[in-house]
Structures are given as structure tokens and as C-alpha cells.
Design a protein around this motif. Structure first.
Motif, PDB file in Angstrom:
ATOM      1  N   GLY A 131       0.811  -1.214   0.000  1.00 48.19           N
ATOM      2  CA  GLY A 131       0.000   0.000   0.000  1.00 48.19           C
ATOM      3  C   GLY A 131       0.843   1.261   0.000  1.00 48.19           C
ATOM      4  N   THR A 132       0.386   2.246  -0.777  1.00 48.99           N
ATOM      5  CA  THR A 132       1.043   3.553  -0.832  1.00 48.99           C
ATOM      6  C   THR A 132      -0.006   4.648  -0.712  1.00 48.99           C
ATOM      7  N   THR A 133       0.457   5.840  -0.446  1.00 48.64           N
ATOM      8  CA  THR A 133      -0.414   7.004  -0.431  1.00 48.64           C
ATOM      9  C   THR A 133       0.430   8.229  -0.761  1.00 48.64           C
ATOM     10  N   VAL A 134      -0.208   9.360  -0.820  1.00 44.76           N
ATOM     11  CA  VAL A 134       0.489  10.615  -1.108  1.00 44.76           C
ATOM     12  C   VAL A 134       0.238  11.571   0.053  1.00 44.76           C
ATOM     13  N   GLN A 135       1.308  12.069   0.626  1.00 48.05           N
ATOM     14  CA  GLN A 135       1.202  13.070   1.686  1.00 48.05           C
ATOM     15  C   GLN A 135       1.213  14.437   1.019  1.00 48.05           C
ATOM     16  N   ALA A 136       0.110  15.167   1.172  1.00 44.75           N
ATOM     17  CA  ALA A 136      -0.017  16.501   0.573  1.00 44.75           C
ATOM     18  C   ALA A 136       0.053  17.540   1.685  1.00 44.75           C
ATOM     19  N   GLU A 137       1.078  18.355   1.646  1.00 46.03           N
ATOM     20  CA  GLU A 137       1.252  19.400   2.660  1.00 46.03           C
ATOM     21  C   GLU A 137       1.487  20.742   1.992  1.00 46.03           C
ATOM     22  N   LYS A 138       1.192  21.777   2.747  1.00 47.40           N
ATOM     23  CA  LYS A 138       1.536  23.129   2.304  1.00 47.40           C
ATOM     24  C   LYS A 138       2.712  23.585   3.145  1.00 47.40           C
ATOM     25  N   VAL A 139       3.819  23.892   2.474  1.00 48.21           N
ATOM     26  CA  VAL A 139       5.033  24.346   3.143  1.00 48.21           C
ATOM     27  C   VAL A 139       5.346  25.744   2.627  1.00 48.21           C
ATOM     28  N   ASN A 140       5.297  26.724   3.502  1.00 46.92           N
ATOM     29  CA  ASN A 140       5.522  28.120   3.106  1.00 46.92           C
ATOM     30  C   ASN A 140       4.614  28.526   1.946  1.00 46.92           C
ATOM     31  N   GLY A 141       3.361  28.080   2.005  1.00 44.16           N
ATOM     32  CA  GLY A 141       2.385  28.423   0.975  1.00 44.16           C
ATOM     33  C   GLY A 141       2.478  27.615  -0.308  1.00 44.16           C
ATOM     34  N   VAL A 142       3.437  26.700  -0.374  1.00 38.21           N
ATOM     35  CA  VAL A 142       3.611  25.872  -1.579  1.00 38.21           C
ATOM     36  C   VAL A 142       3.109  24.459  -1.289  1.00 38.21           C
ATOM     37  N   GLN A 143       2.287  23.960  -2.189  1.00 36.33           N
ATOM     38  CA  GLN A 143       1.792  22.602  -2.030  1.00 36.33           C
ATOM     39  C   GLN A 143       2.879  21.603  -2.415  1.00 36.33           C
ATOM     40  N   THR A 144       3.103  20.627  -1.541  1.00 37.80           N
ATOM     41  CA  THR A 144       4.078  19.576  -1.821  1.00 37.80           C
ATOM     42  C   THR A 144       3.381  18.225  -1.756  1.00 37.80           C
ATOM     43  N   TYR A 145       3.879  17.296  -2.554  1.00 36.16           N
ATOM     44  CA  TYR A 145       3.301  15.954  -2.620  1.00 36.16           C
ATOM     45  C   TYR A 145       4.433  14.948  -2.499  1.00 36.16           C
ATOM     46  N   GLU A 146       4.272  14.006  -1.583  1.00 32.38           N
ATOM     47  CA  GLU A 146       5.306  13.009  -1.365  1.00 32.38           C
ATOM     48  C   GLU A 146       4.680  11.616  -1.351  1.00 32.38           C
ATOM     49  N   ALA A 147       5.151  10.761  -2.254  1.00 38.77           N
ATOM     50  CA  ALA A 147       4.702   9.373  -2.249  1.00 38.77           C
ATOM     51  C   ALA A 147       5.300   8.689  -1.031  1.00 38.77           C
ATOM     52  N   MET A 148       4.487   7.855  -0.396  1.00 39.87           N
ATOM     53  CA  MET A 148       4.978   7.158   0.782  1.00 39.87           C
ATOM     54  C   MET A 148       4.273   5.820   0.942  1.00 39.87           C
ATOM     55  N   LEU A 149       4.918   4.934   1.676  1.00 37.78           N
ATOM     56  CA  LEU A 149       4.291   3.660   1.992  1.00 37.78           C
ATOM     57  C   LEU A 149       3.159   3.900   2.983  1.00 37.78           C
ATOM     58  N   LEU A 150       2.107   3.155   2.829  1.00 38.05           N
ATOM     59  CA  LEU A 150       0.977   3.283   3.744  1.00 38.05           C
ATOM     60  C   LEU A 150       1.393   2.923   5.171  1.00 38.05           C
ATOM     61  N   THR A 151       2.362   2.043   5.315  1.00 39.09           N
ATOM     62  CA  THR A 151       2.850   1.677   6.650  1.00 39.09           C
ATOM     63  C   THR A 151       3.510   2.861   7.363  1.00 39.09           C
ATOM     64  N   ASP A 152       3.925   3.876   6.614  1.00 41.58           N
ATOM     65  CA  ASP A 152       4.566   5.050   7.215  1.00 41.58           C
ATOM     66  C   ASP A 152       3.581   6.177   7.544  1.00 41.58           C
ATOM     67  N   LEU A 153       2.316   5.999   7.166  1.00 47.25           N
ATOM     68  CA  LEU A 153       1.310   7.022   7.434  1.00 47.25           C
ATOM     69  C   LEU A 153       0.957   7.010   8.923  1.00 47.25           C
ATOM     70  N   THR A 154       0.981   8.183   9.525  1.00 43.22           N
ATOM     71  CA  THR A 154       0.673   8.312  10.949  1.00 43.22           C
ATOM     72  C   THR A 154      -0.425   9.359  11.138  1.00 43.22           C
ATOM     73  N   PRO A 155      -1.096   9.335  12.293  1.00 43.32           N
ATOM     74  CA  PRO A 155      -2.086  10.381  12.575  1.00 43.32           C
ATOM     75  C   PRO A 155      -1.465  11.781  12.535  1.00 43.32           C
ATOM     76  N   GLU A 156      -0.222  11.892  12.967  1.00 48.18           N
ATOM     77  CA  GLU A 156       0.462  13.200  12.964  1.00 48.18           C
ATOM     78  C   GLU A 156       0.660  13.704  11.524  1.00 48.18           C
ATOM     79  N   LEU A 157       1.038  12.804  10.625  1.00 49.44           N
ATOM     80  CA  LEU A 157       1.187  13.210   9.222  1.00 49.44           C
ATOM     81  C   LEU A 157      -0.164  13.610   8.628  1.00 49.44           C
ATOM     82  N   LEU A 158      -1.198  12.857   8.938  1.00 49.33           N
ATOM     83  CA  LEU A 158      -2.524  13.190   8.393  1.00 49.33           C
ATOM     84  C   LEU A 158      -2.993  14.567   8.860  1.00 49.33           C
TER      85      LEU A 158
END
Length: 184
Positions: A131-158
Motif C-alpha cells: 500500500g502507498t499514499t500521497v502526503q499533501a502538505e503546504k510548506v511556506n504556501g507551496v503545495q508539496t506531494y510526497e509518495a509514501m508507503l501506507l505503513t509510514d502514514l501516521t495520525p500526525e502526518l494526516l
């Protein structure tokens, strides 16, 4: 090579063409991988055409089939053709990296397998769908997307994910588990 475009296959209508290409590959390669562009977008279940073509490719000697196009994860399984040939088929890996706005398009899969050659015989071992997912964050107003393993997804990241901060890790896993086992 049977023709000058041996490295690609065009549309999925000419079975004689594919039969010829796979026969050539079987004679000239240790392992044959087919990567079809198939399926119905945003569907977790392979359609009848995917299932039929997977059996056909397997019958013609494909060892591994890695499908793409639906933008949603579909199951991975062993396909057995009427002639006894088998293949590992990943019907759809979904999206690896994307800007999709739904969880369905944000949960993907990664093919993981081992190809072993011993005493002139090549085989596939340890095939799994990760399983994989994409972590979508806004850093300094810029949207960033990072592919990651689903096993690495945490409540803090969400909590940092500007698209899915109201979802839970358990919802992501439930979607992946449901999609990766959906079969008609």
C-alpha cells in the motif's frame, strides 16, 4: 524482433499481434512482463475485459502483468490460463503520486516481487502488493506531494495533510484492504 516496434504494443484489439509479440518474448527473454493500459477509471474491481486479457496474456506466456489506468487500486493475484500457464497479475496499481482529491485516488499500490533464476529456470517469488499514499502538505504556501508507503502514514502526518486531515489512518488501510481484495 517480429517488427520495428517490438518494444511497444498499441491498442488492445489485435490478439494475433500480441500472440506473436509474446511468442517472440518467450523465446528471447528469461521473464516476460506485460504492462497494459486497461480498466475502468476509479473502479476497485477489474472489469471483464481486464480478466479476459489477463488470461490471454498468461496463456501466451506472460509471467507478470502490471496494469494501470483506473486511478484506483485493484487486486493482485495469480492468473491461471486454460493451458496451465500462470502469471502474477497486478490488475491496477492506482496512483503512485498524484494530486487526486479523493481517498480513492490517493491510495495506491506498489508491486513487489522477486525474480529468481536457478539452473536455467526463472520464476517469480514473494509477489505482494504494498500500500502507498500521497502526503499533501503546504510548506511556506507551496503545495508539496510526497509518495509514501501506507505503513509510514501516521495520525500526525494526516493532521498536516491539507486534503485528508479529517480522515484516519484506519480509513486509508480499510480502503486499501478492500480495494486490493475486490474481485468479481
Amino acid at each position: 524482433r517480429p517488427n520495428s516496434v517490438w518494444w511497444r504494443m498499441n491498442d488492445m484489439n489485435d490478439k494475433d499481434y500480441y500472440r506473436q509479440m509474446l511468442a517472440w518474448a518467450e523465446k528471447n527473454a528469461d521473464i516476460t512482463i506485460v504492462i497494459p493500459h486497461w480498466g475502468t477509471e476509479y473502479q476497485y474491481v477489474p472489469n471483464s475485459k481486464q480478466i479476459s486479457w489477463a488470461k490471454f496474456f498468461t496463456e501466451c506466456g506472460a509471467d507478470i502483468i502490471i496494469g494501470h489506468h483506473p486511478h484506483a487500486v485493484q487486486p493482485m493475484m495469480t492468473v491461471t490460463a486454460d493451458n496451465g500457464n500462470t502469471s502474477i497479475c497486478y490488475y491496477s496499481l492506482g496512483n503512485f503520486i498524484s494530486n487526486q482529491t479523493t481517498m480513492k485516488g490517493n491510495v495506491g499500490g506498489m508491486a513487489s516481487l522477486t525474480i529468481v533464476k536457478e539452473n536455467g529456470v526463472t520464476r517469480v517469488e514473494d509477489a505482494v502488493l504494498i500500500g502507498t499514499t500521497v502526503q499533501a502538505e503546504k510548506v511556506n504556501g507551496v503545495q508539496t506531494y510526497e509518495a509514501m508507503l501506507l505503513t509510514d502514514l501516521t495520525p500526525e502526518l494526516l493532521k498536516k495533510n491539507f486534503k485528508f486531515k479529517d480522515n484516519t489512518v484506519e480509513e486509508f488501510w480499510a480502503l486499501f484492504n478492500m480495494a486490493s481484495t475486490s474481485y468479481p
